[in-house]
Design a protein around this motif. Sequence first.
Motif, PDB file in Angstrom:
ATOM      1  N   MET A 142       0.850  -1.186   0.000  1.00 49.42           N
ATOM      2  CA  MET A 142       0.000   0.000   0.000  1.00 49.42           C
ATOM      3  C   MET A 142       0.891   1.242   0.000  1.00 49.42           C
ATOM      4  O   MET A 142       1.733   1.402   0.856  1.00 49.42           O
ATOM      5  N   ASP A 143       0.688   2.078  -0.988  1.00 47.90           N
ATOM      6  CA  ASP A 143       1.440   3.321  -1.106  1.00 47.90           C
ATOM      7  C   ASP A 143       0.596   4.452  -0.529  1.00 47.90           C
ATOM      8  O   ASP A 143      -0.327   4.957  -1.175  1.00 47.90           O
ATOM      9  N   ILE A 144       0.909   4.844   0.686  1.00 44.09           N
ATOM     10  CA  ILE A 144       0.115   5.847   1.397  1.00 44.09           C
ATOM     11  C   ILE A 144       0.126   7.197   0.661  1.00 44.09           C
ATOM     12  O   ILE A 144      -0.873   7.918   0.661  1.00 44.09           O
ATOM     13  N   ILE A 201      -2.440   7.000  -2.190  1.00 46.32           N
ATOM     14  CA  ILE A 201      -3.792   7.089  -1.636  1.00 46.32           C
ATOM     15  C   ILE A 201      -4.117   8.525  -1.247  1.00 46.32           C
ATOM     16  O   ILE A 201      -5.212   9.032  -1.517  1.00 46.32           O
ATOM     17  N   ALA A 202      -3.146   9.211  -0.641  1.00 43.25           N
ATOM     18  CA  ALA A 202      -3.350  10.617  -0.260  1.00 43.25           C
ATOM     19  C   ALA A 202      -3.613  11.472  -1.501  1.00 43.25           C
ATOM     20  O   ALA A 202      -4.476  12.360  -1.484  1.00 43.25           O
ATOM     21  N   GLU A 203      -2.894  11.199  -2.591  1.00 42.76           N
ATOM     22  CA  GLU A 203      -3.107  11.945  -3.837  1.00 42.76           C
ATOM     23  C   GLU A 203      -4.491  11.657  -4.419  1.00 42.76           C
ATOM     24  O   GLU A 203      -5.160  12.561  -4.912  1.00 42.76           O
ATOM     25  N   GLN A 204      -4.936  10.399  -4.353  1.00 44.02           N
ATOM     26  CA  GLN A 204      -6.288  10.062  -4.819  1.00 44.02           C
ATOM     27  C   GLN A 204      -7.333  10.851  -4.027  1.00 44.02           C
ATOM     28  O   GLN A 204      -8.282  11.380  -4.597  1.00 44.02           O
ATOM     29  N   LEU A 205      -7.137  10.932  -2.716  1.00 43.61           N
ATOM     30  CA  LEU A 205      -8.089  11.667  -1.885  1.00 43.61           C
ATOM     31  C   LEU A 205      -8.077  13.154  -2.218  1.00 43.61           C
ATOM     32  O   LEU A 205      -9.128  13.799  -2.223  1.00 43.61           O
ATOM     33  N   ASN A 209      -5.834   9.673 -14.309  1.00 43.98           N
ATOM     34  CA  ASN A 209      -4.421   9.598 -13.935  1.00 43.98           C
ATOM     35  C   ASN A 209      -4.211   8.930 -12.583  1.00 43.98           C
ATOM     36  O   ASN A 209      -3.146   8.375 -12.332  1.00 43.98           O
ATOM     37  N   PHE A 210      -5.209   8.998 -11.721  1.00 45.80           N
ATOM     38  CA  PHE A 210      -5.104   8.384 -10.399  1.00 45.80           C
ATOM     39  C   PHE A 210      -5.959   7.127 -10.285  1.00 45.80           C
ATOM     40  O   PHE A 210      -6.335   6.717  -9.189  1.00 45.80           O
ATOM     41  N   ASP A 211      -6.255   6.512 -11.439  1.00 44.32           N
ATOM     42  CA  ASP A 211      -6.947   5.222 -11.497  1.00 44.32           C
ATOM     43  C   ASP A 211      -8.292   5.213 -10.773  1.00 44.32           C
ATOM     44  O   ASP A 211      -8.718   4.183 -10.245  1.00 44.32           O
ATOM     45  N   ILE A 212      -8.964   6.355 -10.765  1.00 36.42           N
ATOM     46  CA  ILE A 212     -10.274   6.438 -10.117  1.00 36.42           C
ATOM     47  C   ILE A 212     -11.373   6.108 -11.127  1.00 36.42           C
ATOM     48  O   ILE A 212     -12.330   5.420 -10.796  1.00 36.42           O
ATOM     49  N   VAL A 213     -11.224   6.603 -12.342  1.00 38.04           N
ATOM     50  CA  VAL A 213     -12.177   6.277 -13.406  1.00 38.04           C
ATOM     51  C   VAL A 213     -11.440   5.684 -14.587  1.00 38.04           C
ATOM     52  O   VAL A 213     -10.217   5.852 -14.731  1.00 38.04           O
ATOM     53  N   GLU A 214     -12.187   5.022 -15.429  1.00 35.75           N
ATOM     54  CA  GLU A 214     -11.661   4.484 -16.679  1.00 35.75           C
ATOM     55  C   GLU A 214     -12.746   4.641 -17.728  1.00 35.75           C
ATOM     56  O   GLU A 214     -13.932   4.666 -17.407  1.00 35.75           O
ATOM     57  N   GLY A 215     -12.330   4.759 -18.958  1.00 34.38           N
ATOM     58  CA  GLY A 215     -13.287   4.905 -20.040  1.00 34.38           C
ATOM     59  C   GLY A 215     -13.256   3.711 -20.971  1.00 34.38           C
ATOM     60  O   GLY A 215     -12.221   3.080 -21.145  1.00 34.38           O
ATOM     61  N   LYS A 216     -14.417   3.411 -21.528  1.00 36.16           N
ATOM     62  CA  LYS A 216     -14.470   2.380 -22.564  1.00 36.16           C
ATOM     63  C   LYS A 216     -15.243   2.942 -23.741  1.00 36.16           C
ATOM     64  O   LYS A 216     -16.224   3.664 -23.563  1.00 36.16           O
ATOM     65  N   ARG A 217     -14.755   2.634 -24.912  1.00 33.54           N
ATOM     66  CA  ARG A 217     -15.353   3.175 -26.124  1.00 33.54           C
ATOM     67  C   ARG A 217     -16.710   2.530 -26.372  1.00 33.54           C
ATOM     68  O   ARG A 217     -16.875   1.327 -26.281  1.00 33.54           O
ATOM     69  N   ASN A 218     -17.686   3.384 -26.682  1.00 33.43           N
ATOM     70  CA  ASN A 218     -19.032   2.953 -27.032  1.00 33.43           C
ATOM     71  C   ASN A 218     -19.404   3.697 -28.304  1.00 33.43           C
ATOM     72  O   ASN A 218     -19.939   4.799 -28.245  1.00 33.43           O
ATOM     73  N   GLY A 219     -19.061   3.111 -29.445  1.00 34.24           N
ATOM     74  CA  GLY A 219     -19.270   3.804 -30.714  1.00 34.24           C
ATOM     75  C   GLY A 219     -18.283   4.944 -30.839  1.00 34.24           C
ATOM     76  O   GLY A 219     -17.081   4.747 -30.751  1.00 34.24           O
ATOM     77  N   THR A 220     -18.811   6.149 -30.999  1.00 37.85           N
ATOM     78  CA  THR A 220     -17.933   7.316 -31.139  1.00 37.85           C
ATOM     79  C   THR A 220     -17.632   7.978 -29.802  1.00 37.85           C
ATOM     80  O   THR A 220     -16.812   8.886 -29.734  1.00 37.85           O
ATOM     81  N   GLN A 221     -18.314   7.561 -28.756  1.00 38.68           N
ATOM     82  CA  GLN A 221     -18.114   8.176 -27.442  1.00 38.68           C
ATOM     83  C   GLN A 221     -17.366   7.239 -26.508  1.00 38.68           C
ATOM     84  O   GLN A 221     -17.329   6.029 -26.708  1.00 38.68           O
ATOM     85  N   PRO A 268     -13.061  -0.389  -7.082  1.00 37.96           N
ATOM     86  CA  PRO A 268     -14.194  -0.674  -6.195  1.00 37.96           C
ATOM     87  C   PRO A 268     -14.010  -0.108  -4.793  1.00 37.96           C
ATOM     88  O   PRO A 268     -14.993   0.220  -4.120  1.00 37.96           O
ATOM     89  N   LYS A 269     -12.762   0.058  -4.360  1.00 36.49           N
ATOM     90  CA  LYS A 269     -12.527   0.648  -3.035  1.00 36.49           C
ATOM     91  C   LYS A 269     -12.943   2.111  -3.019  1.00 36.49           C
ATOM     92  O   LYS A 269     -13.520   2.585  -2.037  1.00 36.49           O
ATOM     93  N   ILE A 270     -12.678   2.808  -4.116  1.00 36.70           N
ATOM     94  CA  ILE A 270     -13.097   4.213  -4.223  1.00 36.70           C
ATOM     95  C   ILE A 270     -14.616   4.285  -4.233  1.00 36.70           C
ATOM     96  O   ILE A 270     -15.215   5.131  -3.561  1.00 36.70           O
ATOM     97  N   ALA A 271     -15.259   3.397  -4.996  1.00 39.81           N
ATOM     98  CA  ALA A 271     -16.722   3.376  -5.053  1.00 39.81           C
ATOM     99  C   ALA A 271     -17.304   3.141  -3.660  1.00 39.81           C
ATOM    100  O   ALA A 271     -18.251   3.826  -3.247  1.00 39.81           O
ATOM    101  N   LYS A 272     -16.732   2.212  -2.940  1.00 42.31           N
ATOM    102  CA  LYS A 272     -17.204   1.901  -1.584  1.00 42.31           C
ATOM    103  C   LYS A 272     -17.036   3.112  -0.661  1.00 42.31           C
ATOM    104  O   LYS A 272     -17.934   3.445   0.124  1.00 42.31           O
TER     105      LYS A 272
END
Length: 87
Positions: A1-3, A6-10, A55-67, A75-79
């Motif tokens: 665990m890189d504290i 985690i602090a940067e994510q927060l 950049n802080f691995d909180i969200v990710e995108g997946k292509r859906n057509g042109t968007q 999941p830890k962030i979601a929780k």
Amino acid sequence: MDINYIAEQLKVLGHPVRLTIAIGLLNNECSVTKMSEVLNMSQASVSRHLALLRNFDIVEGKRNGTQICYYLKDPKIAKMVKSLLEE
């Protein structure tokens, strides 16, 4: 665990717009276009916030057509975000 990481994510989640984006992505994937409409912000501004969240691995995108549809990646962030909303 890189504290330090985690602090940067927060810190990244500490901005009201980015926290609002994370809350909105708890149960739904969403495109930049839709987020900009809901947040009443330009797509460029929303994209800058998403870039930080990516950049802080909180969200990710997946292509859906042109968007690209974004979702909460960690999941830890979601929780954590869900627990912040509990009364």
